[in-house]
Design an enzyme around this catalytic site. Structure first.
Site, PDB file in Angstrom:
ATOM      1  N   LEU A  61      16.760 -13.994  54.755  1.00 28.42           N
ATOM      2  CA  LEU A  61      16.654 -12.802  54.951  1.00 28.42           C
ATOM      3  C   LEU A  61      16.286 -12.125  53.627  1.00 28.42           C
ATOM      4  CD1 LEU A  61      19.409 -12.421  57.733  1.00 28.42           C
ATOM      5  CD2 LEU A  61      17.016 -12.005  58.148  1.00 28.42           C
ATOM      6  N   PHE A  83      24.998 -11.195  61.552  1.00 27.70           N
ATOM      7  CA  PHE A  83      26.171 -11.950  60.836  1.00 27.70           C
ATOM      8  C   PHE A  83      25.836 -12.226  59.325  1.00 27.70           C
ATOM      9  CE2 PHE A  83      27.043 -12.885  65.226  1.00 27.70           C
ATOM     10  CZ  PHE A  83      28.428 -12.609  65.385  1.00 27.70           C
ATOM     11  N   SER A 127      34.238  -5.104  58.573  1.00 30.44           N
ATOM     12  CA  SER A 127      35.647  -5.845  58.215  1.00 30.44           C
ATOM     13  C   SER A 127      36.560  -4.825  57.981  1.00 30.44           C
ATOM     14  CB  SER A 127      35.296  -6.658  56.791  1.00 30.44           C
ATOM     15  OG  SER A 127      36.628  -7.109  56.502  1.00 30.44           O
ATOM     16  N   TYR A 152      32.290  -7.550  47.368  1.00 35.03           N
ATOM     17  CA  TYR A 152      31.910  -7.980  49.145  1.00 35.03           C
ATOM     18  C   TYR A 152      32.542  -6.579  50.142  1.00 35.03           C
ATOM     19  CZ  TYR A 152      33.126  -9.753  53.521  1.00 35.03           C
ATOM     20  OH  TYR A 152      33.269  -9.946  54.794  1.00 35.03           O
ATOM     21  N   LYS A 156      30.220  -4.086  52.614  1.00 37.33           N
ATOM     22  CA  LYS A 156      30.504  -3.624  54.264  1.00 37.33           C
ATOM     23  C   LYS A 156      30.382  -2.376  54.033  1.00 37.33           C
ATOM     24  CE  LYS A 156      30.329  -7.730  55.519  1.00 37.33           C
ATOM     25  NZ  LYS A 156      29.477  -8.325  56.313  1.00 37.33           N
TER      26      LYS A 156
END
Ligand code: NAD
Length: 346
Positions: A61, A83, A127, A152, A156
């Site tokens: 992607l 996902f 998350s 990380y 999100k």
């Protein structure tokens, strides 16, 4: 329902279980995955459960033109569940640009294509890390988003913001961010499960790998936290319950014309379990004895996090059903199956 559901990262842990749930409820699925953290064998595992092989496109992607080509080939995508991402917190600290590129460029390229459509429905894997150490428990969706502890976690938070801003201008786009608590376990058939590369970052794969003999000992990081037994508390949700929540969220987007353009839901059980409770539950559910020791606290761990699931229960009509013992038993069954498969190969 007409149109296919695109599941990016559909050969990964949560994605593969969600593909099963989607197919079992009659959805046609096409998966995009670059196999960076999964195996093509997962496709066969899904097929053994559902007796239907989902379409599969091996595609990265991060490659903008491939994403564009995909939507030119598949003109009938009714919904996207996204996902695909890199997810190791520690690795993201070591290699932030990999995480910002993989998690954000992929999201942007997908949204660019979806923005062109008259109607598009998008579900994003977020998350509970966005809440950090929440001031109030259980954690509601309105709890403030705290400064991210890692690149990380930041992807999100930024990912959610990108979706909010895009929904404001892309007329046909509706989106839902699902904030997962701690997904664990495997499909009851043990045909699919979690396959962590290298040392597991999460508690449950570490437990099962220790019990099976791949790891010597589990370290419980800290037993002097202000909790009942001194160990950290998390909300462990069975991956099939999580998968069903995605189907519920997708169905809401596809069928409820009144649904807001953008919504956020917590996905957890609503119940917090301490590390020692998980260890005890594992031993009870499997009859295995676990070798563990108490180790110093680990930097960056929040003390306790568990979800207020009222919104998901009421609006999505969904509730996590699986208890901790059953979830851990399914994780163990999967670990045993992985070992048998490895033994057969060697
Ligand atoms: N597992 C958890 O504890 C947890 C908790 C909260 C949120 N999430 C999020 O849920 C999502 C799924 O997590 P998971 O545990 O199933 O992870 P996973 O690594 O098992 O699955 C991700 C899949 O995406 C694929 N992928 C990664 N980058 C890609 C790219 N550029 N192009 C195409 N495919 C790509 C990987 O090969 C893998 O199959 C992720 O976005 C993750 O951040 C996971």
């Amino acid at each position: 329902m007409s149109g296919k559901i695109l599941v990016t990262g559909g050969l990964g842990f949560i994605g593969s279980h969600t593909v099963v749930a989607l197919q079992q409820q009659g959805y046609d699925v096409v998966i995009i995955d670059n196999l960076s953290n999964s195996s093509i064998d997962v496709l066969a595992g899904i097929t053994r459960i559902t007796e239907k092989t989902p379409e599969f496109e091996k595609l990265d992607l991060r490659d903008k033109s491939s994403v564009k080509d995909f939507f030119e080939k598949y003109t009938d995508i009714a919904g996207v569940i996204h996902f695909a991402a890199s997810k190791a917190v520690g690795e993201s600290v070591q290699n932030p640009l990999l995480y910002y590129e993989n998690n954000l460029a992929s999201l942007i390229y997908l949204l660019q294509e979806l923005s062109k459509k008259e109607q598009a429905n998008f579900i994003f894997s977020s998350s509970c890390t966005v809440y950090g150490q929440a001031d109030e428990l259980p954690i509601k969706e309105e709890s403030p988003v705290k400064k991210a502890e890692s690149p990380y976690g930041n992807t999100k938070q930024i990912g959610e913001e990108i979706i909010v801003d895009t929904c404001k201008v892309a007329e046909g786009l509706k989106a839902i961010s699902l904030r997962y608590f701690n997904p664990i376990g495997a499909h009851e058939s043990a045909e699919i499960g979690e396959l962590p590369l290298g040392t597991p970052q999460n508690l449950v794969p570490f437990i099962t790998q220790t019990a099976i003999g791949k790891r010597e000992q589990l370290s419980v990081f800290g037993n002097d936290y202000p909790t009942e037994d001194g160990t950290c508390i998390r909300d462990y949700i069975h991956v099939m319950d999580l998968a069903e929540a995605h189907v519920a969220a997708l169905t809401r987007l596809l069928e409820n014309k009144e649904a807001p353009k953008y919504e956020v839901f917590n996905l957890g059980t609503g119940k917090g379990s301490s590390v020692l409770e998980v260890v005890n539950s594992f031993e009870r559910a499997t009859g295995e004895k676990l070798n563990y020791k108490i180790a110093p606290r680990r930097e960056g761990d929040v003390i306790a996090a568990y979800a207020d699931t009222t919104k998901a229960n009421e609006v999505l009509g969904w509730k996590a059903e699986t208890d901790l013992d059953t979830s851990l038993a399914s994780a163990w069954k999967w670990e045993v199956k992985v070992k048998e498969a490895e033994a057969a190969e060697s």
